[in-house]
Scaffold this active site. Structure first.
Site, PDB file in Angstrom:
ATOM      1  CG  ASP A 406      -1.801   1.024   1.213  1.00 14.71           C
ATOM      2  OD1 ASP A 406      -2.373   1.615   0.310  1.00 14.71           O
ATOM      3  OD2 ASP A 406      -2.350   1.425   2.500  1.00 14.71           O
ATOM      4  CD  GLU A 409      -0.425   5.249  -3.789  1.00  9.79           C
ATOM      5  OE1 GLU A 409      -0.018   5.754  -2.663  1.00  9.79           O
ATOM      6  OE2 GLU A 409      -1.181   4.585  -3.709  1.00  9.79           O
ATOM      7  CG  ASP A 480      -7.969   4.554   0.872  1.00  8.28           C
ATOM      8  OD1 ASP A 480      -7.811   3.149   0.997  1.00  8.28           O
ATOM      9  OD2 ASP A 480      -7.342   5.299   1.576  1.00  8.28           O
TER      10      ASP A 480
HETATM   11  C1  GLC Z   1      -4.522   3.305   3.146  1.00  9.69           C
HETATM   12  C2  GLC Z   1      -5.027   2.029   2.370  1.00  9.69           C
HETATM   13  C3  GLC Z   1      -6.016   1.187   3.192  1.00  9.69           C
HETATM   14  C4  GLC Z   1      -5.560   0.893   4.372  1.00  9.69           C
HETATM   15  C5  GLC Z   1      -4.937   2.178   5.287  1.00  9.69           C
HETATM   16  C6  GLC Z   1      -4.183   1.772   6.563  1.00  9.69           C
HETATM   17  O1  GLC Z   1      -5.662   4.153   3.402  1.00  9.69           O
HETATM   18  O2  GLC Z   1      -5.667   2.309   1.181  1.00  9.69           O
HETATM   19  O3  GLC Z   1      -6.702   0.078   2.395  1.00  9.69           O
HETATM   20  O4  GLC Z   1      -6.367   0.390   5.300  1.00  9.69           O
HETATM   21  O5  GLC Z   1      -4.113   2.759   4.388  1.00  9.69           O
HETATM   22  O6  GLC Z   1      -3.129   1.178   6.257  1.00  9.69           O
END
Ligand code: GLC
Length: 796
Positions: A406, A409, A480
């Site tokens: 995650d 980007e 998200d």
């Molecule tokens: C980001 C991710 C989400 C995750 C959060 C905490 O917002 O997109 O899926 O739960 O981070 O790690």
């Protein structure tokens, strides 16, 4: 910019065209794929998306007369004139694409300066001005053109009239149509015009734009703020061929482990250990199948990647072993940001070996993410990828079954990374402007390779950011989203366009990540999730609980019903992913992928095909209990629930109470089914069910079914079985011949028997190997079982 065309040279499949002021290279990759290259930035970079280019140009001719250079491949004719004015036609002379020669004429935005200031005071924002582009390619736009692809962009299926940016962006506000960029950059566009398709792929990792007639309805364009002009024309004429050819270039999604197609449950807050185990127990107690549970950032020690918080998980290995006994695989999140913390081994190793991105003075660059001050591993450096790959073993040795990448980007909490942050870029230094869009791509690659080395199994990696070609390493989710009906609706075109962009394995957070879900929204969302390749319910910390049982009995029952249906459909989905590994075709498909001649399918946003046989028309409106369904022309369609048969090429109104998702099976379609299990591998599947959808007028069908061990790479060395099924109607004798053959026999646990459901078929006698065998007629369907391969004759 170019001046007059003054000459050219041909070197095998490359034609170097000289203009007065510049030169361009036109390279025939295959007769249907042409690359256009101009060294405007002088970088001439190795592609990040295309790793193994298979050049098979076929025979090529060139001809230069009257100022026009003509290059002919076996499929296309490319003409080039002064100023690098390009026209591409098929061999029949039909013009497919033509450069735009007129003036650039941006749309007018009327208003006076004073008004702007007042509007700004109230918080209204004028759309940001375009960044200065280094180059822009403009193509003529005909009004009857439709555009698709481009990865995870918001909005509708057809992108005509919109402008998008390729710059991987983590924007936590609710995603809406006006967003020009999200987490992924896939500069690949499919154009459909007069029933003919082709694609353009701009292989440039800098911030780039694609304008599809927003700037001006006479042309569409793509360009970038840096890097070279490096783009591919990819011929169809079918959309399927365009995808097939694009994935020949950038790679296909490799066959995943079977369990990854099971139901997955996630939430930011499944800690401590007891909470995780409680979730697991609930699934089994409540008889809701589930294969995977996720741990989000709070399982770590102070958000230090590759560590565990031992207060929450005193013995993670044992916890994961216990869960494994119940059939659960655990996937843990790993973000790129490494906490700045002397004494923390990952940080220390990174510093000691210069593994982090630096500022322009070569000092490791620091920004903020979850752990506070953090550094960014330079994944564009092979050494760093190898180091990161090696770290995966820390997780897999603890029993972790997959890794969730995650924030890649890369995201940052302390303002964006400056342009001049430096990266190694495999020995050819580059700055953030060039590496940003491939940061997540390289991270996924490192993770994939690390898991593969550590386990020898097909890696399960899920990533938020990606570039063209990331499908080779990871499945993606759409980031998200929120628990909004609008986001359920938008997830359909988003997933369809991701699929068209080469990402066969993708999904959204079922139920929505942010905001509070409702019982009705989750009930409808799980009906979509059951057909998306990645089927994961995920929600944010502090939002309302969203597990299948979190609302009421009815919602729980609806979740159970669709999750169980998903487990029945596993062999069908697995077949699709197996096919996709060679064809590049996705699981979730817009209707026009199979019905390109039916223009009514071109802008259907709220229906999709799951493979070629199942049409899903989910309800995506709160309170709706009926919906209009379009059934495409060229096939009959059988209602999955009632078995009623409908002609294609019509709109019908379908009742859709809350527990019913309208589903239609193509006439002649064959759907392989497994029994419902709590998790993949709970039972050894000895019997395959074949659900055969015949009608009065369609009594023929065929299907290829694939079977293997569901986890290893043995299939690449022949360790699989392929079953060929066919049904043929014999007119004079009014009987059906159903044959089940083994086309490839390389996996020892072949099915021991087959159960066959012949819908809309009333048998009067069934013969196998010259002997009558028992069967059952129930309503309008016949049911029978056979315990070996062979040919069955069914008298009607
Ligand atoms: C980001 C991710 C989400 C995750 C959060 C905490 O917002 O997109 O899926 O739960 O981070 O790690």
């Amino acid at each position: 910019m170019y001046g007059n065309l003054i000459g050219y040279q041909q070197h095998e499949n490359k034609v170097i065209v000289q203009f007065e002021k510049s030169e361009a290279v036109i390279e025939t990759i295959t007769p249907a794929i042409i690359r256009f290259f101009v060294s405007v930035a002088g970088l001439d970079r190795k592609s990040k998306a295309i790793e193994n280019l298979n050049c098979a140009p076929g025979s090529l001719t060139t001809h230069h007369a009257d100022g026009v250079l003509t290059i002919c491949t076996e499929k296309l004719v490319v003409t080039i004139k002064d100023e690098f004015y390009v026209t591409i036609s098929d061999r029949a002379g039909h013009v497919l694409s033509e450069d735009y020669q007129g003036e650039g004429k941006p749309f007018i935005r009327k208003g006076s300066g004073e008004g702007l200031a007042i509007a700004a005071e109230e918080g209204h924002k004028l759309e940001a001005e375009r960044n200065k582009l280094l180059f822009k390619i403009e193509k003529k736009l005909d009004q009857n053109t439709f555009f698709y692809g481009l990865g995870d962009k918001t909005g509708h299926l057809n992108k005509k009239g919109y402008h998008y940016k390729m710059w991987n962006t983590d924007n936590p506000s609710p995603h809406v149509e006006s967003f020009d960029a999200l987490y992924k950059s896939i500069p690949f566009l499919i154009t459909l015009k007069e029933k003919q398709a082709f694609g353009y792929f701009l292989d440039n990792t800098f911030e780039s734009i694609v304008d599809l007639g927003k700037e001006n309805s006479d042309y569409y364009s793509f360009g970038a703020v840096g890097g070279d002009i490096d783009y591919y024309f990819i011929y169809g004429p079918s959309v399927k061929s365009v995808i097939n050819r694009y994935t020949d270039l950038t790679g296909t999604t490799p066959l995943p482990q079977l369990w990854t197609l099971g139901y997955q449950q996630c939430r930011w807050s499944y800690t401590p250990e007891n909470r995780l185990r409680e979730i697991a127990d609930n699934f089994r107690k409540k008889d809701i199948p589930c294969d995977a549970l996720y741990l989000d950032i709070d399982y770590m020690d102070g958000y230090r990647v590759f560590t565990w918080d031992h207060k929450k998980f005193p013995d993670p290995k044992r916890t994961l072993e216990l869960l494994k006994k119940q059939g659960f695989k655990v996937v843990t999140i790993i973000d790129p940001g490494v906490k700045k913390d002397k004494g923390y081994s990952v940080y220390d190793q990174g510093i000691a070996n210069d593994y982090f991105a630096t500022d322009k003075d070569l000092v490791p660059y620091v920004n903020k993410v979850w752990p506070g001050d953090a550094l960014y591993p330079d994944f564009s450096n092979e050494k760093v990828r190898n180091w990161w790959a090696g770290n995966q073993k820390i997780m897999t040795d603890t029993g972790v079954a997959g890794i969730w990448n995650d924030m890649n980007e890369p995201a940052s909490f302390n303002g964006p990374l400056p342009d001049d942050v430096l990266f190694n870029n495999d020995g050819v230094q580059a700055d953030h402007r060039e590496v940003h869009n491939v940061y997540g791509h390289y991270m996924s690659k490192a993770t994939y390779e690390g898991i593969k080395q550590a386990t020898g199994k097909r890696p399960f990696v899920i990533t938020r950011a990606c570039y063209a070609g990331t499908q080779k390493y990871a499945t993606v989710w759409t980031g998200d989203n929120q628990s909004l009906w609008e986001h359920l609706r938008m997830s359909l075109p988003m997933l369809m366009n991701l699929g068209l962009s080469g990402i066969a394995f993708c999904g959204t957070d079922v139920g929505g990540f942010g905001f509070d879900c409702t019982a009705e929204l989750l009930s409808r969302w799980v009906q979509v999730g059951a057909f998306t390749p990645l089927f994961r319910n995920h929600s944010s910390i502090y939002t309302r609980d969203q597990e299948p049982w979190a609302f009421d009995d009815q919602t729980e029952a609806i979740n159970r019903k669709y999750i169980k249906l998903r487990y029945q459909l596993l062999p069908y989905l697995y077949d699709l992913l197996h096919d996709g590994e060679s064809s590049g075709l996705p699981v979730i498909r817009p209707l026009f992928l199979h019905y390109q001649d039916d223009v009514r399918t071109y802008e259907i946003n709220d229906e999709f095909l799951c493979g070629d046989s199942i049409l899903v028309a989910p309800v995506v409106e709160q309170g709706a209990r009926t919906r209009l369904v379009y059934l495409p022309e060229g096939n009959e369609w059988i209602d999955f629930w009632t078995k009623e048969v409908f002609a294609g090429g019509q709109y019908i109104v379908r009742e859709a109470p809350l527990d019913l998702c309208p589903i239609y099976i193509k006439g002649g379609g064959i759907v392989p089914l497994y029994p419902v299990q709590n998790y993949v591998g709970e039972q050894e599947i000895k019997q395959l069910t074949l659900d055969v959808y015949l009608t009065e007028s369609v009594k023929n069908g065929s299907y290829i079914h694939y079977q293997d061990d569901g986890e290893s790479f043995n299939y690449q060395n022949g360790g699989y079985n392929l079953y060929e099924l066919s049904i043929i109607y014999n007119d004079p004798s009014d009987d059906l011949t159903l044959s089940i053959k083994m086309k490839h026999n390389g996996y020892r646990k072949a099915y021991e028997s087959f159960k066959i459901i012949l819908n809309h078929t009333i048998a009067s006698e069934v013969i196998l190997d010259g002997e009558k065998i028992p069967y059952e007629v129930n309503g309008e369907s016949t049911y029978l079982s056979v315990d070996h391969l062979g040919t069955i004759s069914i008298k009607l």
